[in-house]
Every structure is written in C-alpha cells, then in structure tokens.
Design a protein around this motif. Structure first.
Motif, PDB file in Angstrom:
ATOM      1  N   GLU A 164       0.833  -1.207   0.000  1.00 18.72           N
ATOM      2  CA  GLU A 164       0.000   0.000   0.000  1.00 18.72           C
ATOM      3  C   GLU A 164       0.870   1.260   0.000  1.00 18.72           C
ATOM      4  O   GLU A 164       0.515   2.281  -0.570  1.00 18.72           O
ATOM      5  CB  GLU A 164      -0.916   0.019   1.231  1.00 18.72           C
ATOM      6  CG  GLU A 164      -1.889  -1.142   1.321  1.00 18.72           C
ATOM      7  CD  GLU A 164      -3.079  -1.011   0.374  1.00 18.72           C
ATOM      8  OE1 GLU A 164      -3.273   0.062  -0.223  1.00 18.72           O
ATOM      9  OE2 GLU A 164      -3.822  -2.009   0.231  1.00 18.72           O
ATOM     10  N   GLU A 230     -10.617  -5.070   1.742  1.00 19.13           N
ATOM     11  CA  GLU A 230      -9.812  -5.661   0.660  1.00 19.13           C
ATOM     12  C   GLU A 230     -10.631  -6.665  -0.157  1.00 19.13           C
ATOM     13  O   GLU A 230     -10.485  -6.749  -1.372  1.00 19.13           O
ATOM     14  CB  GLU A 230      -8.570  -6.351   1.236  1.00 19.13           C
ATOM     15  CG  GLU A 230      -7.602  -5.426   1.974  1.00 19.13           C
ATOM     16  CD  GLU A 230      -6.855  -4.469   1.052  1.00 19.13           C
ATOM     17  OE1 GLU A 230      -6.909  -4.628  -0.180  1.00 19.13           O
ATOM     18  OE2 GLU A 230      -6.208  -3.535   1.584  1.00 19.13           O
ATOM     19  N   HIS A 260      -5.400  -1.642  -8.114  1.00 21.61           N
ATOM     20  CA  HIS A 260      -6.108  -2.362  -7.055  1.00 21.61           C
ATOM     21  C   HIS A 260      -6.817  -3.628  -7.520  1.00 21.61           C
ATOM     22  O   HIS A 260      -7.201  -4.447  -6.695  1.00 21.61           O
ATOM     23  CB  HIS A 260      -7.084  -1.414  -6.357  1.00 21.61           C
ATOM     24  CG  HIS A 260      -6.372  -0.427  -5.488  1.00 21.61           C
ATOM     25  ND1 HIS A 260      -5.770   0.700  -5.991  1.00 21.61           N
ATOM     26  CD2 HIS A 260      -6.112  -0.430  -4.163  1.00 21.61           C
ATOM     27  CE1 HIS A 260      -5.190   1.361  -5.010  1.00 21.61           C
ATOM     28  NE2 HIS A 260      -5.379   0.701  -3.888  1.00 21.61           N
ATOM     29  N   ASP A 264      -5.512  -6.051  -4.726  1.00 21.55           N
ATOM     30  CA  ASP A 264      -6.458  -6.386  -3.673  1.00 21.55           C
ATOM     31  C   ASP A 264      -6.949  -7.825  -3.752  1.00 21.55           C
ATOM     32  O   ASP A 264      -7.435  -8.375  -2.749  1.00 21.55           O
ATOM     33  CB  ASP A 264      -7.613  -5.379  -3.652  1.00 21.55           C
ATOM     34  CG  ASP A 264      -7.132  -4.035  -3.099  1.00 21.55           C
ATOM     35  OD1 ASP A 264      -6.010  -4.004  -2.548  1.00 21.55           O
ATOM     36  OD2 ASP A 264      -7.862  -3.040  -3.213  1.00 21.55           O
ATOM     37  N   HIS A 267      -4.367  -8.967  -1.541  1.00 17.18           N
ATOM     38  CA  HIS A 267      -4.535  -8.412  -0.185  1.00 17.18           C
ATOM     39  C   HIS A 267      -5.686  -9.077   0.577  1.00 17.18           C
ATOM     40  O   HIS A 267      -5.625  -9.224   1.794  1.00 17.18           O
ATOM     41  CB  HIS A 267      -4.777  -6.896  -0.256  1.00 17.18           C
ATOM     42  CG  HIS A 267      -3.573  -6.141  -0.716  1.00 17.18           C
ATOM     43  ND1 HIS A 267      -3.605  -4.800  -1.031  1.00 17.18           N
ATOM     44  CD2 HIS A 267      -2.288  -6.539  -0.912  1.00 17.18           C
ATOM     45  CE1 HIS A 267      -2.402  -4.414  -1.408  1.00 17.18           C
ATOM     46  NE2 HIS A 267      -1.588  -5.448  -1.347  1.00 17.18           N
TER      47      HIS A 267
HETATM   48 FE   LIG Z   1      -5.210  -3.158  -0.814  1.00 15.31          FE
END
Ligand SMILES: [Fe+2]
Ligand SMILES: [Fe+2]
Length: 315
Positions: A164, A230, A260, A264, A267
């Motif tokens: 991040e 996330e 993202h 993500d 994540h």
């Molecule tokens: Fe993230």
C-alpha cells in the motif's frame, strides 16, 4: 495539511476555536449532540494523530481536554456502530471461509456498478471528492494496529502495508497514485481540500477506521475492517476502471483503480487468512471484534453508497 473548516454545530464550533487559539480550558465535553457536528469534530481531533491541522499546535494531540472530547465522541460512535451490528454469525469450521462467505453474501448498493455503466462525469467527480478523504490517507488508519498484533499477523500486515505504501517507491504509494489521479482530473489533491463538502456518511466511514486503528482494544475490529475492505475491492475497482474509461476520464485515475484490481485480490487473501485468522487463533477474545469490524466496513460503505445514489436520484 488540512486547514480548519467551518463548524457544523456548537461542538465543532467550540473545538475549532480551541484548536485555533490553543485555549482549551473551557471545553464542554458532555455535549455530543448532532451527528454531523460530532463527526466533523471527531475527524478533526483524529487528524491531529495523522498529518495535523494547519496553524494548530501539534502538542494539542495529547491535550487532556481534547482527548476527553475525542473519547466521548469515540464512545458515541462505537455504540452506534455496535447497535447496527447483528453479531457473530453461526458458522462451522474455518473462520477464514466463514468471513469470506459473510462478505460474499453481503448485498449492498454498488457505486462502482453505477459508475461502470451510467454515472455522469460530474457524479464521478463528486464520488472521488468524497473518496479523497480516505484515499489521501489510504491504509494509514490500519497502520496503527501493526505493533498491537501478535507476531504472525503483525508480519502479514506489514507485508500488506508495504504494498500500500509503494514498496519503497514514493511514486507508487497508493495515496500518491490517487492524488495524481485527482490532479489529472482537475481536482485539488491537497489533504482535506474537500472536507467541507464531506457528508456525514463519509465522515463516519473515516472516523470508524481511525477509531479501530487508534484504540488497541479494537485491534480485532481494525483487521476485520481491513479484511472486508480488501475483499470488496478488486471487482469494484475493475468497474471503476471501465466507468472512467467509458467517460474518457484521466488515465492516471484509471491507473489507480487498475493497480487495485490485482493488488487487492492478493490483499484479501492476506487480510483474511494471514491476518484475521491467525489473530483469532492467538487471541480468541478478539474474534467478535473481527466480525464487528468486517460488518461495519460493509455497512458504512452501504450508507455512503445509499447517500450518493439517492442524491443522484438513482433507485
Ligand atoms: Fe489493498
Ligand atoms: Fe491500496
């Protein structure tokens, strides 16, 4: 650095005056009244823990009279969030699978879906101004939780946050990518530039993240919130890219969301399997708050989405 905004009621008026002058002796902490007044006040007091406020003495961060106001406002927010929460769901077996299932089954209004297919450029800009309150300090609230976690989830959260924060490259910091996108769209990328316009739902969404991050006892909620955040990001970010592209809006902002889509997806696995589950294993007493944080994330986003969609007259 955010400049002091116009007050939204008697409490923020009093606190803004105290921040401005440094004279805090006459603060009346008992007055938690109007939610919007309270939310702006809490946001400003929390900002003293992040980047600070322009013209405000940094020492006020730990000024007892202001901490007392912050505490009263945090208690008020927390009790409201807890009242909305249905509690830990019944589940068999693996907590990670159960968390993923709860998040998957949650069905709220989607701003990203609207942006993908229908939103106007003005609506997208309004959404991004609302989002800027968080994205310009993206990931900061959960950073407070790092030293508060046992070894395994601490290592995993540090790994996630490394991403991040740009993996050592300031130009890749997610908050920086969002600021670059704002500038490319002609928006002001300065922190707090759109604080005055932020509606209650957005202030509350941000205050909840700070509440969870800044209170060690709520570390379960901090990582539960992260997990839900996330795990509901990758697909909506894909939709944001498509919506921005449909409207021919800034490739820089598309790049922020594109980043993202992949990140993500990784994540969410880290957050659920390597952070939440090992925290619950090491400290079982944190489990209810992991669920509370995850639910609050989804519910607060629903409130922001409902507010904007109603404002835009979308059913
Ligand atoms: Fe993230
Ligand atoms: Fe990010």
């Amino acid at each position: 650095m955010t400049t002091l905004p116009k007050p939204r009621g008697p409490l923020s008026e009093e606190v803004i005056a105290a921040l401005d002058t440094g004279r805090v002796d006459s603060l009346d902490v008992a007055r938690v009244g109007d939610p919007e007044d309270a939310a702006l006040t809490l946001w400003l007091l929390d900002e003293l823990c992040y980047r600070g406020l322009a013209g405000v003495d940094d020492r006020l961060e730990h000024e007892p009279a202001l901490v007392a106001v912050r505490r009263a406002l945090e208690d008020d927010l927390e009790s409201r969030l807890r009242a909305r929460w249905p509690g830990v769901p019944a589940y068999d077996g693996d907590v990670a699978e159960a968390l993923f299932a709860m998040i998957e089954e949650h069905d709220g209004p989607s701003l990203a879906r609207y942006v993908q297919t229908e939103a106007t450029a003005d609506q997208v800009l309004e959404l991004l101004r609302c989002r800027s309150l968080y994205h310009l300090k993206e990931s900061d609230p959960v950073s407070w939780a790092i030293p508060r976690l046992p070894v395994a989830p601490r290592a995993a959260l540090a790994e996630l946050q490394y991403d991040e924060y740009g993996a050592g490259r300031p130009d890749r910091l997610h908050a920086r990518l969002f600021a670059d996108g704002m500038a490319a769209l002609g928006l002001d990328p300065a922190e707090g530039a759109y604080l005055e316009q932020a509606p209650l739902a957005v202030l509350e969404q941000n205050n909840a993240m700070s509440l969870f991050g800044l209170n060690r006892r709520l570390r379960g909620a901090a990582v539960g919130h992260l997990a839900a955040f996330e795990a509901t990001s990758s697909l909506p970010c894909r939709r944001m890219v498509q919506g921005l592209d449909r409207l021919g809006m800034a490739p820089e902002m598309q790049a922020y969301y594109e980043e993202h889509v992949q990140a993500d997806a990784v994540h969410e696995q880290l957050a659920v399997r390597a952070i939440c589950a090992p925290l619950i294993e090491a400290e079982p007493q944190t489990e209810p708050d992991v669920w509370f944080g995850a639910f609050s994330c989804l519910d607060l986003e629903d409130r922001v989405a409902s507010y904007l969609l109603q404002r835009w007259d979308v059913a």
